[in-house]
Design a protein around this motif. Structure first.
Motif, PDB file in Angstrom:
ATOM      1  N   VAL A 365     -11.435   9.477 -28.592  1.00  0.00           N
ATOM      2  CA  VAL A 365     -10.738   8.504 -27.737  1.00  0.00           C
ATOM      3  C   VAL A 365     -11.259   7.116 -28.098  1.00  0.00           C
ATOM      4  O   VAL A 365     -12.454   6.833 -27.928  1.00  0.00           O
ATOM      5  CB  VAL A 365     -11.021   8.808 -26.252  1.00  0.00           C
ATOM      6  N   ALA A 366     -10.387   6.260 -28.610  1.00  0.00           N
ATOM      7  CA  ALA A 366     -10.794   4.873 -28.906  1.00  0.00           C
ATOM      8  C   ALA A 366     -10.685   4.069 -27.605  1.00  0.00           C
ATOM      9  O   ALA A 366      -9.681   4.150 -26.899  1.00  0.00           O
ATOM     10  CB  ALA A 366      -9.896   4.289 -29.987  1.00  0.00           C
ATOM     11  N   MET A 367     -11.734   3.300 -27.318  1.00  0.00           N
ATOM     12  CA  MET A 367     -11.774   2.564 -26.027  1.00  0.00           C
ATOM     13  C   MET A 367     -11.110   1.200 -26.192  1.00  0.00           C
ATOM     14  O   MET A 367     -11.694   0.168 -25.871  1.00  0.00           O
ATOM     15  CB  MET A 367     -13.228   2.416 -25.574  1.00  0.00           C
ATOM     16  N   THR A 368      -9.870   1.237 -26.666  1.00  0.00           N
ATOM     17  CA  THR A 368      -9.266   0.007 -27.166  1.00  0.00           C
ATOM     18  C   THR A 368      -8.077  -0.500 -26.346  1.00  0.00           C
ATOM     19  O   THR A 368      -7.212  -1.193 -26.884  1.00  0.00           O
ATOM     20  CB  THR A 368      -8.830   0.232 -28.627  1.00  0.00           C
ATOM     21  N   VAL A 369      -8.028  -0.118 -25.064  1.00  0.00           N
ATOM     22  CA  VAL A 369      -7.047  -0.764 -24.172  1.00  0.00           C
ATOM     23  C   VAL A 369      -7.805  -1.303 -22.964  1.00  0.00           C
ATOM     24  O   VAL A 369      -8.936  -0.886 -22.696  1.00  0.00           O
ATOM     25  CB  VAL A 369      -5.921   0.197 -23.701  1.00  0.00           C
ATOM     26  N   GLU A 370      -7.177  -2.237 -22.246  1.00  0.00           N
ATOM     27  CA  GLU A 370      -7.914  -2.917 -21.162  1.00  0.00           C
ATOM     28  C   GLU A 370      -8.383  -1.912 -20.102  1.00  0.00           C
ATOM     29  O   GLU A 370      -7.835  -0.821 -19.964  1.00  0.00           O
ATOM     30  CB  GLU A 370      -7.109  -4.101 -20.615  1.00  0.00           C
ATOM     31  N   ASP A 371      -9.392  -2.329 -19.342  1.00  0.00           N
ATOM     32  CA  ASP A 371     -10.170  -1.409 -18.516  1.00  0.00           C
ATOM     33  C   ASP A 371      -9.329  -0.525 -17.587  1.00  0.00           C
ATOM     34  O   ASP A 371      -9.532   0.695 -17.530  1.00  0.00           O
ATOM     35  CB  ASP A 371     -11.193  -2.182 -17.666  1.00  0.00           C
ATOM     36  N   ALA A 372      -8.388  -1.144 -16.857  1.00  0.00           N
ATOM     37  CA  ALA A 372      -7.636  -0.369 -15.857  1.00  0.00           C
ATOM     38  C   ALA A 372      -6.770   0.686 -16.552  1.00  0.00           C
ATOM     39  O   ALA A 372      -6.718   1.851 -16.117  1.00  0.00           O
ATOM     40  CB  ALA A 372      -6.781  -1.311 -15.008  1.00  0.00           C
ATOM     41  N   ALA A 373      -6.115   0.283 -17.632  1.00  0.00           N
ATOM     42  CA  ALA A 373      -5.265   1.231 -18.365  1.00  0.00           C
ATOM     43  C   ALA A 373      -6.124   2.327 -18.996  1.00  0.00           C
ATOM     44  O   ALA A 373      -5.720   3.502 -19.052  1.00  0.00           O
ATOM     45  CB  ALA A 373      -4.470   0.497 -19.445  1.00  0.00           C
ATOM     46  N   PHE A 374      -7.320   1.953 -19.446  1.00  0.00           N
ATOM     47  CA  PHE A 374      -8.229   2.935 -20.043  1.00  0.00           C
ATOM     48  C   PHE A 374      -8.647   3.966 -18.993  1.00  0.00           C
ATOM     49  O   PHE A 374      -8.595   5.177 -19.232  1.00  0.00           O
ATOM     50  CB  PHE A 374      -9.455   2.208 -20.627  1.00  0.00           C
ATOM     51  N   ALA A 375      -9.041   3.466 -17.815  1.00  0.00           N
ATOM     52  CA  ALA A 375      -9.479   4.373 -16.742  1.00  0.00           C
ATOM     53  C   ALA A 375      -8.341   5.305 -16.336  1.00  0.00           C
ATOM     54  O   ALA A 375      -8.550   6.515 -16.141  1.00  0.00           O
ATOM     55  CB  ALA A 375      -9.965   3.549 -15.545  1.00  0.00           C
ATOM     56  N   GLU A 376      -7.140   4.764 -16.249  1.00  0.00           N
ATOM     57  CA  GLU A 376      -6.000   5.579 -15.835  1.00  0.00           C
ATOM     58  C   GLU A 376      -5.708   6.661 -16.879  1.00  0.00           C
ATOM     59  O   GLU A 376      -5.479   7.828 -16.540  1.00  0.00           O
ATOM     60  CB  GLU A 376      -4.778   4.678 -15.630  1.00  0.00           C
ATOM     61  N   ALA A 377      -5.744   6.253 -18.144  1.00  0.00           N
ATOM     62  CA  ALA A 377      -5.466   7.220 -19.217  1.00  0.00           C
ATOM     63  C   ALA A 377      -6.519   8.332 -19.230  1.00  0.00           C
ATOM     64  O   ALA A 377      -6.187   9.515 -19.373  1.00  0.00           O
ATOM     65  CB  ALA A 377      -5.425   6.509 -20.569  1.00  0.00           C
ATOM     66  N   LEU A 378      -7.771   7.947 -19.053  1.00  0.00           N
ATOM     67  CA  LEU A 378      -8.838   8.951 -19.088  1.00  0.00           C
ATOM     68  C   LEU A 378      -8.717   9.899 -17.884  1.00  0.00           C
ATOM     69  O   LEU A 378      -8.910  11.117 -18.009  1.00  0.00           O
ATOM     70  CB  LEU A 378     -10.203   8.247 -19.103  1.00  0.00           C
ATOM     71  N   SER A 379      -8.368   9.349 -16.711  1.00  0.00           N
ATOM     72  CA  SER A 379      -8.185  10.199 -15.521  1.00  0.00           C
ATOM     73  C   SER A 379      -7.051  11.188 -15.757  1.00  0.00           C
ATOM     74  O   SER A 379      -7.157  12.374 -15.406  1.00  0.00           O
ATOM     75  CB  SER A 379      -7.875   9.346 -14.285  1.00  0.00           C
ATOM     76  N   THR A 380      -5.970  10.700 -16.350  1.00  0.00           N
ATOM     77  CA  THR A 380      -4.825  11.586 -16.619  1.00  0.00           C
ATOM     78  C   THR A 380      -5.231  12.676 -17.612  1.00  0.00           C
ATOM     79  O   THR A 380      -4.884  13.858 -17.441  1.00  0.00           O
ATOM     80  CB  THR A 380      -3.645  10.763 -17.188  1.00  0.00           C
ATOM     81  N   LEU A 381      -5.969  12.283 -18.631  1.00  0.00           N
ATOM     82  CA  LEU A 381      -6.435  13.256 -19.629  1.00  0.00           C
ATOM     83  C   LEU A 381      -7.278  14.345 -18.956  1.00  0.00           C
ATOM     84  O   LEU A 381      -7.102  15.550 -19.214  1.00  0.00           O
ATOM     85  CB  LEU A 381      -7.239  12.508 -20.700  1.00  0.00           C
ATOM     86  N   MET A 382      -8.187  13.916 -18.064  1.00  0.00           N
ATOM     87  CA  MET A 382      -9.061  14.900 -17.394  1.00  0.00           C
ATOM     88  C   MET A 382      -8.254  15.835 -16.507  1.00  0.00           C
ATOM     89  O   MET A 382      -8.509  17.038 -16.458  1.00  0.00           O
ATOM     90  CB  MET A 382     -10.117  14.162 -16.571  1.00  0.00           C
ATOM     91  N   GLU A 383      -7.295  15.264 -15.805  1.00  0.00           N
ATOM     92  CA  GLU A 383      -6.457  16.078 -14.912  1.00  0.00           C
ATOM     93  C   GLU A 383      -5.652  17.096 -15.742  1.00  0.00           C
ATOM     94  O   GLU A 383      -5.539  18.273 -15.378  1.00  0.00           O
ATOM     95  CB  GLU A 383      -5.534  15.141 -14.113  1.00  0.00           C
TER      96      GLU A 383
END
Ligand code: PLP
Length: 394
Positions: A365-383
């Protein structure tokens, strides 16, 4: 007309591992909203101050052929930086400026390997490595680094493949794993290089992205300066990926042969790019820390989100702009998971399988989008991982 085997065989057989990236890019081109956590490209451009220095240099006339090994001022600045950070005496004669780290990797293997020589590298690896070694005429030989070892290579496994090898390529902080090699790992690697008379090609393009502790350059270990070629780059440290500027640091004799190679291949790096790099380096750590800060922050966000669950396991993320996630608890391969995540949730991550065999069942996972979008994407991935692990989501 026939194309040489050197080129037709460059990337080996089968997929180049970038299928998912291409698919995500095609979706974006069609106007679909995709969160792209694929390539190692900052979400900011090059700093306006650096661009101003580039502009001033070009308008000031530095648009002709530039000194092939690098301008004296830039070579001296890189040498100063390396000496100050590693404690190894380093002068301009130890430095060759190159059109990016990639060109430096190729040149370093041209310098160290004769046609057919075995060149060792570590799996998982930065995707271009095997092709780069083949392009230089060497036979790439992978040494596994395992998830259960937190992707720290074992010196004994390197040693076991060292017979007849001329070089070993390592990368710390590491792409794709985000792992920083421990002092013990590096000491063991150095020991094998000395015992087996290997060149060490040390790719340190992420040296400014270390989240805990300090970067340790193996060139500073006993007996290593004379057998190490360090690969450096402005791409990641200064968000200058498009400027194509990097360097090799090594023994003066190797550098002068490499300068001769540059004369016969690249003919150096444009003077205005070199002047911009000089300006950037003269800003010292202030600018480097500002450029690394978003990744440092997003790693913290990820640590918070990933805590308290055990379906997605984070490989200890010591550095670089990537996280390596072990998703084997979902029962899916990295490829199947990444494909499904893209299809269902419009989130693009790289399957571990794109980086060799050892990161199968993982995602980069490249941490290359802004913080809120990154957190949302990671939460979705975990779910999504939780759904996959607990029922037949696929
Ligand atoms: N080495 C590693 C490990 C990388 O990840 C990259 C780029 O992503 C490079 C080298 C090449 O960098 P550049 O040619 O932009 O300096």
């Amino acid at each position: 007309m026939q194309i040489s085997k050197r080129l037709t065989g460059l990337t080996g057989g089968g997929s180049d591992g970038w299928g998912l990236f291409a698919k995500a890019r095609a979706m974006v081109a069609r106007g679909e909203a995709v969160t792209e956590l694929t390539i190692g490209e900052h979400d900011i451009g090059t700093d306006p101050e650096i661009l101003a220095a580039m502009d001033a240099s070009a308008r000031g006339g530095h648009t002709g052929y530039a000194a092939v090994p690098g301008t004296p001022a830039l070579r001296a600045e890189i040498a100063r930086r390396v000496a100050a950070r590693t404690g190894v005496p380093t002068g301009p004669e130890n430095v060759l400026v190159t059109p990016g780290g990639q060109a430096a990797l190729f040149a370093a293997h041209m310098a160290t390997c004769a046609p057919g020589d075995r060149a060792l590298f570590i799996d998982p690896y930065y995707a271009t490595y095997p092709g780069t070694l083949r392009g230089a005429g060497a036979e790439p030989v992978a040494v596994p680094a395992r998830s259960r070892d937190q992707f720290q290579p074992r010196p004994a496994e390197i040693d076991a493949r060292a017979e007849g090898a001329r070089s070993l390529l390592i990368n710390t902080p590491n792409n794709p794993t985000g792992v920083v090699y421990s002092p013990e790992t590096l000491a063991g690697i150095a020991e094998v290089c000395r015992a087996r008379d290997l060149w060490l090609v040390s790719d340190e393009v992420y040296d400014t992205q270390v989240w805990e502790g300090r970067h340790l350059s193996p060139r500073s270990l006993p007996g290593m300066a004379e057998r190490t070629l360090v690969i450096g780059s402005m791409s990641k440290s200064h968000a200058m990926t498009g400027s194509r500027i990097g360097w090799i640091v090594g023994p003066p004799d190797a550098i002068s042969h490499l300068a001769n190679l540059a004369t016969h291949t690249t003919y150096g790096v444009p003077g205005f790019i070199q002047d911009a790099a000089l300006h950037a380096l003269r800003q010292g750590t202030r600018l480097e820390e500002a450029i690394a800060a978003p990744f440092r922050r997003r790693r913290e966000i990820a640590l918070g989100l990933l805590a308290g669950q055990d379906i997605v396991r984070l490989i200890p993320a010591g550095g670089a702009m990537y996280l390596m996630l072990d998703i084997r608890a979902t029962g899916l391969s990295g490829e199947a998971f990444a494909e499904a995540l893209l299809e269902r949730h419009r989130i693009a991550v790289m399957p571990g399988e794109s980086f060799g065999t050892c990161a199968a069942g993982h995602l980069r996972v490249a941490m290359t989008v802004e913080d809120a979008a990154f957190a949302e994407a990671l939460s979705t991935l975990m779910e999504f991982a939780r759904e996959c692990a607990t029922c037949d989501a696929i």
